[in-house]
Design a protein around this motif. Structure first.
Motif, mmCIF file in Angstrom:
data_model
loop_
_atom_site.group_PDB
_atom_site.id
_atom_site.type_symbol
_atom_site.label_atom_id
_atom_site.label_comp_id
_atom_site.label_asym_id
_atom_site.label_seq_id
_atom_site.Cartn_x
_atom_site.Cartn_y
_atom_site.Cartn_z
ATOM 1 N N VAL A 8 -17.840 -33.318 -4.009
ATOM 2 C CA VAL A 8 -18.225 -31.992 -3.513
ATOM 3 C C VAL A 8 -16.971 -31.201 -3.130
ATOM 4 O O VAL A 8 -16.830 -30.018 -3.482
ATOM 5 N N ILE A 9 -16.075 -31.850 -2.411
ATOM 6 C CA ILE A 9 -14.826 -31.188 -1.995
ATOM 7 C C ILE A 9 -14.023 -30.762 -3.219
ATOM 8 O O ILE A 9 -13.491 -29.644 -3.285
ATOM 9 N N LEU A 10 -13.944 -31.653 -4.224
ATOM 10 C CA LEU A 10 -13.193 -31.347 -5.444
ATOM 11 C C LEU A 10 -13.828 -30.185 -6.201
ATOM 12 O O LEU A 10 -13.129 -29.272 -6.670
ATOM 13 N N MET A 11 -15.147 -30.186 -6.316
ATOM 14 C CA MET A 11 -15.859 -29.132 -7.033
ATOM 15 C C MET A 11 -15.625 -27.768 -6.381
ATOM 16 O O MET A 11 -15.343 -26.769 -7.065
ATOM 17 N N ILE A 12 -15.710 -27.709 -5.058
ATOM 18 C CA ILE A 12 -15.515 -26.448 -4.348
ATOM 19 C C ILE A 12 -14.055 -26.006 -4.417
ATOM 20 O O ILE A 12 -13.753 -24.816 -4.583
ATOM 21 N N SER A 13 -13.135 -26.951 -4.320
ATOM 22 C CA SER A 13 -11.711 -26.582 -4.375
ATOM 23 C C SER A 13 -11.357 -26.017 -5.745
ATOM 24 O O SER A 13 -10.587 -25.060 -5.848
ATOM 25 N N LEU A 14 -11.938 -26.574 -6.805
ATOM 26 C CA LEU A 14 -11.688 -26.045 -8.147
ATOM 27 C C LEU A 14 -12.311 -24.655 -8.305
ATOM 28 O O LEU A 14 -11.705 -23.754 -8.893
ATOM 29 N N SER A 15 -13.518 -24.471 -7.775
ATOM 30 C CA SER A 15 -14.179 -23.162 -7.858
ATOM 31 C C SER A 15 -13.359 -22.092 -7.140
ATOM 32 O O SER A 15 -13.158 -20.986 -7.660
ATOM 33 N N LEU A 16 -12.868 -22.422 -5.945
ATOM 34 C CA LEU A 16 -12.069 -21.465 -5.175
ATOM 35 C C LEU A 16 -10.732 -21.201 -5.874
ATOM 36 O O LEU A 16 -10.283 -20.057 -5.977
ATOM 37 N N GLY A 17 -10.106 -22.275 -6.377
ATOM 38 C CA GLY A 17 -8.817 -22.125 -7.036
ATOM 39 C C GLY A 17 -8.897 -21.284 -8.295
ATOM 40 O O GLY A 17 -8.086 -20.368 -8.504
ATOM 41 N N PHE A 18 -9.892 -21.547 -9.145
ATOM 42 C CA PHE A 18 -10.039 -20.763 -10.370
ATOM 43 C C PHE A 18 -10.460 -19.329 -10.064
ATOM 44 O O PHE A 18 -10.045 -18.386 -10.741
ATOM 45 N N GLY A 19 -11.296 -19.160 -9.021
ATOM 46 C CA GLY A 19 -11.708 -17.813 -8.640
ATOM 47 C C GLY A 19 -10.533 -16.964 -8.201
ATOM 48 O O GLY A 19 -10.495 -15.748 -8.441
ATOM 49 N N THR A 20 -9.546 -17.608 -7.581
ATOM 50 C CA THR A 20 -8.351 -16.897 -7.140
ATOM 51 C C THR A 20 -7.614 -16.261 -8.318
ATOM 52 O O THR A 20 -7.008 -15.194 -8.195
ATOM 53 N N MET A 21 -7.672 -16.937 -9.469
ATOM 54 C CA MET A 21 -6.888 -16.496 -10.625
ATOM 55 C C MET A 21 -7.574 -15.400 -11.438
ATOM 56 O O MET A 21 -7.008 -14.892 -12.401
ATOM 57 N N ILE A 22 -8.802 -15.042 -11.057
ATOM 58 C CA ILE A 22 -9.566 -14.077 -11.861
ATOM 59 C C ILE A 22 -10.106 -12.971 -10.943
ATOM 60 O O ILE A 22 -10.594 -13.236 -9.857
ATOM 61 N N GLY A 23 -10.054 -11.762 -11.382
ATOM 62 C CA GLY A 23 -10.715 -10.665 -10.676
ATOM 63 C C GLY A 23 -10.055 -10.214 -9.399
ATOM 64 O O GLY A 23 -10.659 -9.524 -8.587
ATOM 65 N N TRP A 24 -8.765 -10.584 -9.215
ATOM 66 C CA TRP A 24 -8.097 -10.309 -7.950
ATOM 67 C C TRP A 24 -7.653 -8.861 -7.791
ATOM 68 O O TRP A 24 -7.404 -8.393 -6.689
ATOM 69 N N LYS A 25 -7.544 -8.119 -8.906
ATOM 70 C CA LYS A 25 -6.811 -6.854 -8.879
ATOM 71 C C LYS A 25 -7.462 -5.787 -8.003
ATOM 72 O O LYS A 25 -6.770 -5.021 -7.327
ATOM 73 N N ARG A 26 -8.801 -5.702 -7.987
ATOM 74 C CA ARG A 26 -9.461 -4.630 -7.232
ATOM 75 C C ARG A 26 -9.061 -4.667 -5.753
ATOM 76 O O ARG A 26 -8.734 -3.645 -5.148
ATOM 77 N N ILE A 27 -9.128 -5.853 -5.155
ATOM 78 C CA ILE A 27 -8.817 -5.966 -3.730
ATOM 79 C C ILE A 27 -7.321 -5.818 -3.487
ATOM 80 O O ILE A 27 -6.889 -5.231 -2.490
ATOM 81 N N VAL A 28 -6.508 -6.346 -4.413
ATOM 82 C CA VAL A 28 -5.053 -6.231 -4.262
ATOM 83 C C VAL A 28 -4.626 -4.767 -4.202
ATOM 84 O O VAL A 28 -3.782 -4.380 -3.389
ATOM 85 N N VAL A 29 -5.202 -3.938 -5.060
ATOM 86 C CA VAL A 29 -4.864 -2.511 -5.074
ATOM 87 C C VAL A 29 -5.217 -1.866 -3.736
ATOM 88 O O VAL A 29 -4.447 -1.074 -3.179
ATOM 89 N N THR A 30 -6.385 -2.220 -3.189
ATOM 90 C CA THR A 30 -6.782 -1.658 -1.889
ATOM 91 C C THR A 30 -5.805 -2.064 -0.799
ATOM 92 O O THR A 30 -5.337 -1.232 -0.011
ATOM 93 N N VAL A 31 -5.499 -3.362 -0.737
ATOM 94 C CA VAL A 31 -4.606 -3.866 0.316
ATOM 95 C C VAL A 31 -3.185 -3.340 0.147
ATOM 96 O O VAL A 31 -2.527 -2.945 1.112
ATOM 97 N N GLY A 32 -2.698 -3.321 -1.093
ATOM 98 C CA GLY A 32 -1.305 -2.948 -1.332
ATOM 99 C C GLY A 32 -1.040 -1.460 -1.322
ATOM 100 O O GLY A 32 0.069 -1.026 -0.973
ATOM 101 N N GLU A 33 -2.030 -0.637 -1.695
ATOM 102 C CA GLU A 33 -1.765 0.791 -1.875
ATOM 103 C C GLU A 33 -2.567 1.710 -0.961
ATOM 104 O O GLU A 33 -2.150 2.835 -0.707
ATOM 105 N N LYS A 34 -3.731 1.258 -0.507
ATOM 106 C CA LYS A 34 -4.655 2.208 0.106
ATOM 107 C C LYS A 34 -4.824 2.075 1.615
ATOM 108 O O LYS A 34 -5.535 2.879 2.226
ATOM 109 N N ILE A 35 -4.229 1.055 2.232
ATOM 110 C CA ILE A 35 -4.341 0.947 3.690
ATOM 111 C C ILE A 35 -3.321 1.858 4.374
ATOM 112 O O ILE A 35 -3.644 2.617 5.286
ATOM 113 N N GLY A 36 -2.068 1.763 3.917
ATOM 114 C CA GLY A 36 -1.023 2.615 4.477
ATOM 115 C C GLY A 36 -0.645 3.738 3.517
ATOM 116 O O GLY A 36 -0.868 3.638 2.312
#
Length: 471
Positions: free
Chosen positions: A356-384
């Motif tokens: 169970v721990i391995l399955m969730i860690s892989l899901s979180l790890g792979f999720g990190t590598m995909i679809g990150w750009k929308r939030i990154v743009v908000t944090v990096g450009e739109k807060i300040g």
């Protein structure tokens, strides 16, 4: 498999897949916060950043244990956690998963750094409130573990305040303590396409690493808790208690509980407290029978879980009562034996298989590598309003890592999103004042923060009642 009917097996597989989807979305939703600073300061290329962050998330989950996940699970009414009707358990799990995924995906789509922690906890409380309105439930809203909810709410509320305040303080200390040359390197805006000095880059990569690792140790456990809810609800014979442990390991802690409870003068207690004593003694007698048989029969695994949770919850209440006259040493011993997560009696209920721990860690790890750009743009450009400097990025990530790391140590869930984004906001304010924040973005983040809990609660409660009616 496990002797399940085909229909229930399909529902089990679907629920586990949905839990992995939730954690996958959590990966690209929350972990984008960790990589925003290294990307916008040119410390790492986007691909390098998300792969490295994904790997550190994986390590964080693998090494993190299950304490945070169990603290979330224990928000639910005990009656729901020991319900013998498998379809009731499926209704609970589906309501949790659907409401959490819908809100998480929706906020990601609009680029809002909302909290996966708030979403999941709101969904769990919603299930508890949905259970409270069922006609066959006599407890009402008392069915929800409100004491645990207060602990969780306090951690979620304080984390952004701590992140904002510490970032302001750290920026102030850096300005006052560094010499002019070093201060210029840290506080000047990065040049487009130009990497920072090696020592600055090392600091930023280190803080990104820490945030990613501690995010895995904290948020990853929430996915583990979700999967364990599914397994306990649908396959209680195999997962209600940790069958890998020798049942005789119950003996020392159970003996401590029985001895300390026997020391309590019941003539000083009110009716409720006396009832708690009676429930503890009855549950202890049931566990004594299990010890005498030297094994936990699969058909009685849920009963054993109920006995362990009943002892734990009642001991905690009694230990908080001034009418219970015990020495500090006795209270401490009683708490260690009965209420501490992953220790004492609770080590039989607070567990997760490695797969169970391995399955969730892989899901979180792979999720990190995909679809990150929308939030990154908000944090990096739109807060300040100004570009993120090295000092701002390092300060925000350092305070986020410290906040999340401390929360993990105390086994309470916090929001990575709010810790990091509030740290960015604090660093921006420390540089050029409150006017350096983009009001529209801050309003949207605050709106998402305020709406997440009530929306998740309402959606989850509605879905739970619907699924109970349907199933």
């Amino acid at each position: 498999m496990f002797g399940l009917e085909t229909g229930i097996f399909i529902l089990l597989a679907f629920c586990i897949l949905a839990a992995c989807v939730f954690e996958f979305i959590n990966g690209f939703h929350d972990t984008a916060n960790a990589v925003a600073t290294v990307i916008y300061t040119n410390s790492l290329q986007p691909t390098q950043a998300v792969v490295w962050s994904g790997f550190m998330n994986f390590l964080g989950v693998i090494t993190g244990g299950v304490g945070v996940g169990m603290s979330i699970v224990n928000l639910l009414p005990v009656e729901l956690l020991i319900d013998q009707n498998v379809y009731h358990s499926i209704a609970m799990v589906l309501a949790l998963l659907f409401s959490a995924i819908i809100w998480n995906f929706g906020t990601w789509y609009f680029g809002l750094p909302a909290s996966s922690s708030h979403t999941l906890i709101g969904a769990i409380i919603g299930v508890g409130l949905g259970y409270a309105v069922l006609p066959d439930n006599e407890m009402g809203i008392a069915a929800v573990n409100w004491d645990k909810a207060k602990e969780v709410f306090a951690a979620l509320f304080l984390s952004p305040l701590i992140g904002f305040s510490l970032a302001v303080v750290l920026m102030f200390v850096l300005r006052r303590s560094l010499n002019k040359e070093v201060r210029k390197q840290l506080f000047d805006e990065p040049q487009p396409g130009q990497a920072p000095p090696a020592w600055v880059r090392g600091i930023l990569i280190m803080t990104c690493t820490l945030v990613s690792f501690f995010h895995g140790r904290n948020d990853g456990q929430k996915g583990i808790g979700l999967v364990m809810l599914i397994l306990i609800g649908i396959l209680p014979a195999y997962f209600a208690v940790d069958n890998r442990l020798d049942v005789q390991q119950l003996r020392p802690d159970l003996t401590v509980v029985e001895q300390k409870i026997a020391l309590i003068d019941t003539t000083l207690l009110n009716v409720t407290e006396k009832a708690r004593i009676a429930q503890i003694k009855a549950s202890a007698q049931n566990l004594e029978k299990v010890l005498a048989a030297n094994k936990i029969e699969r058909e009685h695994a849920l009963d054993v879980r109920q006995a362990l949770l009943t002892i734990s919850s009642n001991v905690k209440k009694l230990n908080e009562s001034e009418a219970v006259k015990l020495s500090d040493a006795d209270r401490k011993a009683l708490s260690a034996a009965a209420t501490q997560e992953e220790k004492g009696l609770r080590k039989f209920t607070d567990h997760a298989p490695f797969w169970v721990i391995l399955m969730i860690s892989l899901s979180l790890g792979f999720g990190t590598m995909i679809g990150w750009k929308r939030i990154v743009v908000t944090v990096g450009e739109k807060i300040g309003k100004s570009h993120l400097t090295y000092a701002q990025g390092a300060s925000a990530e350092l305070v986020a890592a410290v906040t999340i790391g401390m929360a993990s140590a105390f086994k309470v869930p916090v929001s990575t999103t709010h810790s990091l984004s509030s740290g960015i906001a604090g660093a921006m304010v420390a540089s050029k004042g409150i006017k350096n924040l983009q009001a529209g973005t801050i309003q949207n983040i605050m709106l998402a923060w305020l709406l997440t809990l009530p929306v998740a609660i309402l959606l989850s409660a509605t879905l739970f009642v619907f699924f109970r009616w349907l199933l």
